[in-house]
Design a protein around this motif. Sequence first.
Motif, PDB file in Angstrom:
ATOM      1  N   VAL A   1       5.728  23.253 -50.593  1.00 11.21           N
ATOM      2  CA  VAL A   1       5.737  24.577 -49.971  1.00 11.21           C
ATOM      3  C   VAL A   1       4.821  24.501 -48.753  1.00 11.21           C
ATOM      4  N   HIS A   2       5.271  24.966 -47.624  1.00 11.15           N
ATOM      5  CA  HIS A   2       4.516  24.834 -46.378  1.00 11.15           C
ATOM      6  C   HIS A   2       3.442  25.896 -46.190  1.00 11.15           C
ATOM      7  N   LYS A   3       3.347  26.832 -47.102  1.00  9.17           N
ATOM      8  CA  LYS A   3       2.324  27.879 -47.028  1.00  9.17           C
ATOM      9  C   LYS A   3       1.067  27.406 -47.751  1.00  9.17           C
ATOM     10  N   PRO A   4      -0.112  27.576 -47.129  1.00 11.80           N
ATOM     11  CA  PRO A   4      -1.339  27.126 -47.799  1.00 11.80           C
ATOM     12  C   PRO A   4      -1.760  28.056 -48.942  1.00 11.80           C
ATOM     13  N   TYR A   5      -2.287  27.455 -49.998  1.00 10.95           N
ATOM     14  CA  TYR A   5      -2.833  28.224 -51.117  1.00 10.95           C
ATOM     15  C   TYR A   5      -3.691  27.307 -51.971  1.00 10.95           C
TER      16      TYR A   5
ATOM     17  N   MET B   1      -6.398  23.355 -57.904  1.00 10.88           N
ATOM     18  CA  MET B   1      -5.051  23.207 -57.346  1.00 10.88           C
ATOM     19  C   MET B   1      -5.093  23.571 -55.863  1.00 10.88           C
ATOM     20  N   TYR B   2      -4.656  22.638 -55.012  1.00  8.80           N
ATOM     21  CA  TYR B   2      -4.755  22.833 -53.569  1.00  8.80           C
ATOM     22  C   TYR B   2      -3.464  22.436 -52.869  1.00  8.80           C
ATOM     23  N   ASN B   3      -3.000  23.290 -51.979  1.00  6.92           N
ATOM     24  CA  ASN B   3      -1.852  22.999 -51.127  1.00  6.92           C
ATOM     25  C   ASN B   3      -2.237  23.419 -49.706  1.00  6.92           C
ATOM     26  N   PRO B   4      -2.367  22.480 -48.782  1.00  9.84           N
ATOM     27  CA  PRO B   4      -2.874  22.820 -47.454  1.00  9.84           C
ATOM     28  C   PRO B   4      -1.874  23.497 -46.531  1.00  9.84           C
ATOM     29  N   GLY B   5      -0.597  23.473 -46.878  1.00 14.64           N
ATOM     30  CA  GLY B   5       0.428  23.958 -45.959  1.00 14.64           C
ATOM     31  C   GLY B   5       0.849  22.827 -45.039  1.00 14.64           C
ATOM     32  N   SER B   6       1.895  23.041 -44.290  1.00 18.26           N
ATOM     33  CA  SER B   6       2.385  21.991 -43.398  1.00 18.26           C
ATOM     34  C   SER B   6       1.529  21.915 -42.138  1.00 18.26           C
ATOM     35  N   THR B   7       1.467  20.730 -41.569  1.00 21.14           N
ATOM     36  CA  THR B   7       0.706  20.568 -40.337  1.00 21.14           C
ATOM     37  C   THR B   7       1.506  21.000 -39.116  1.00 21.14           C
ATOM     38  N   GLU B   8       2.812  21.123 -39.253  1.00 18.49           N
ATOM     39  CA  GLU B   8       3.674  21.605 -38.174  1.00 18.49           C
ATOM     40  C   GLU B   8       4.547  22.746 -38.685  1.00 18.49           C
ATOM     41  N   THR B   9       5.076  23.537 -37.769  1.00 24.91           N
ATOM     42  CA  THR B   9       5.947  24.662 -38.111  1.00 24.91           C
ATOM     43  C   THR B   9       7.385  24.170 -38.188  1.00 24.91           C
ATOM     44  N   TRP B  10       8.009  24.413 -39.331  1.00 25.84           N
ATOM     45  CA  TRP B  10       9.379  23.973 -39.559  1.00 25.84           C
ATOM     46  C   TRP B  10      10.373  25.123 -39.601  1.00 25.84           C
ATOM     47  N   GLY B  11       9.908  26.359 -39.569  1.00 24.43           N
ATOM     48  CA  GLY B  11      10.815  27.499 -39.599  1.00 24.43           C
ATOM     49  C   GLY B  11      10.116  28.752 -39.118  1.00 24.43           C
ATOM     50  N   ALA B  12      10.912  29.761 -38.780  1.00 25.30           N
ATOM     51  CA  ALA B  12      10.370  31.008 -38.233  1.00 25.30           C
ATOM     52  C   ALA B  12       9.395  31.676 -39.198  1.00 25.30           C
ATOM     53  N   GLU B  13       9.694  31.635 -40.490  1.00 28.01           N
ATOM     54  CA  GLU B  13       8.827  32.261 -41.486  1.00 28.01           C
ATOM     55  C   GLU B  13       7.421  31.660 -41.448  1.00 28.01           C
ATOM     56  N   GLU B  14       7.354  30.350 -41.235  1.00 28.58           N
ATOM     57  CA  GLU B  14       6.078  29.643 -41.246  1.00 28.58           C
ATOM     58  C   GLU B  14       5.195  29.966 -40.049  1.00 28.58           C
ATOM     59  N   SER B  15       5.784  30.423 -38.974  1.00 28.81           N
ATOM     60  CA  SER B  15       4.977  30.691 -37.777  1.00 28.81           C
ATOM     61  C   SER B  15       3.925  31.769 -38.031  1.00 28.81           C
ATOM     62  N   ALA B  16       4.117  32.588 -39.053  1.00 33.19           N
ATOM     63  CA  ALA B  16       3.145  33.634 -39.393  1.00 33.19           C
ATOM     64  C   ALA B  16       1.959  33.086 -40.195  1.00 33.19           C
TER      65      ALA B  16
ATOM     66  N   PHE C   1       5.292  27.572 -31.473  1.00 37.15           N
ATOM     67  CA  PHE C   1       6.602  27.945 -32.004  1.00 37.15           C
ATOM     68  C   PHE C   1       7.061  29.149 -31.189  1.00 37.15           C
ATOM     69  N   VAL C   2       8.175  28.994 -30.485  1.00 40.54           N
ATOM     70  CA  VAL C   2       8.628  30.025 -29.562  1.00 40.54           C
ATOM     71  C   VAL C   2       9.982  30.550 -30.015  1.00 40.54           C
ATOM     72  N   ARG C   3      10.132  31.864 -29.984  1.00 38.32           N
ATOM     73  CA  ARG C   3      11.419  32.491 -30.299  1.00 38.32           C
ATOM     74  C   ARG C   3      11.932  33.184 -29.049  1.00 38.32           C
ATOM     75  N   HIS C   4      13.185  32.916 -28.719  1.00 40.81           N
ATOM     76  CA  HIS C   4      13.818  33.566 -27.567  1.00 40.81           C
ATOM     77  C   HIS C   4      14.926  34.486 -28.085  1.00 40.81           C
ATOM     78  N   GLU C   5      15.007  35.638 -27.507  1.00 41.61           N
ATOM     79  CA  GLU C   5      16.054  36.589 -27.889  1.00 41.61           C
ATOM     80  C   GLU C   5      17.143  36.558 -26.833  1.00 41.61           C
ATOM     81  N   LEU C   6      18.374  36.377 -27.268  1.00 39.68           N
ATOM     82  CA  LEU C   6      19.530  36.371 -26.379  1.00 39.68           C
ATOM     83  C   LEU C   6      20.486  37.442 -26.876  1.00 39.68           C
ATOM     84  N   ARG C   7      20.578  38.520 -26.150  1.00 42.71           N
ATOM     85  CA  ARG C   7      21.449  39.638 -26.548  1.00 42.71           C
ATOM     86  C   ARG C   7      22.898  39.307 -26.214  1.00 42.71           C
TER      87      ARG C   7
END
Length: 195
Positions: free
Chosen positions: A111-115, A121-136, A177-183
């Motif tokens: 799981v890429h989220k740290p906890y 029990m330790y999970n550091p999260g991912s070192t890079e962003t792999w999806g939009a959800e993770e950017s938060a 991590f950049v998101r572009h909106e294209l209408r």
Amino acid sequence: MLLAPAMREGTPALSHWNKETMLGSHVDLLNGRLRVYGLPWQGAATTRTMEGIAQALEAARTEEEAAGIEYRVLMMHTGVDSVVPRIQGLPTMAQFQPLHPYVDYLALGHVHKPYEFDGWMYNPGSTETWGAEESAWDDRGYYFVEIETSDPERIIDPKKQARYHHATHLVSKRRPFVRHELRVDGLNEPNAVYE
């Protein structure tokens, strides 16, 4: 080095990692005082494998103590169920508990989220962003872990197990991590996007 127990009739068999065959479940470090076990991704068999490895670690405890092992790390490619709501089918907190008497530090990763939970029990999260959800999740990174078995740090609750480590979570630098909106509403043809 990939640490992975051999599976015999569905049960993990523990063995020292062999540099000739590149196989084995664990490696001893710091003059044999620190033992590091590994368990790669097991998929649907994860909870069954965890039960088996808890039994194998219990059986190995006498040998570990005779060999002078003071501290045990288990690295597992899995996560805890319900940390991220959309990721299901991972082991629950209760299913990790049989490992606790035999593992001082459980290093998780899937799981890429740290906890972290319960001081073991330790999970550091991912070192890079792999999806939009993770950017938060800005606090992803890695742990710097100091182990001192001769002067254990006591946790606040005296009824809980003494810790022999201090884990500091460090946040890693990541690419933006950049998101572009294209209408495209109002466009009737795919080629209209290019006009």
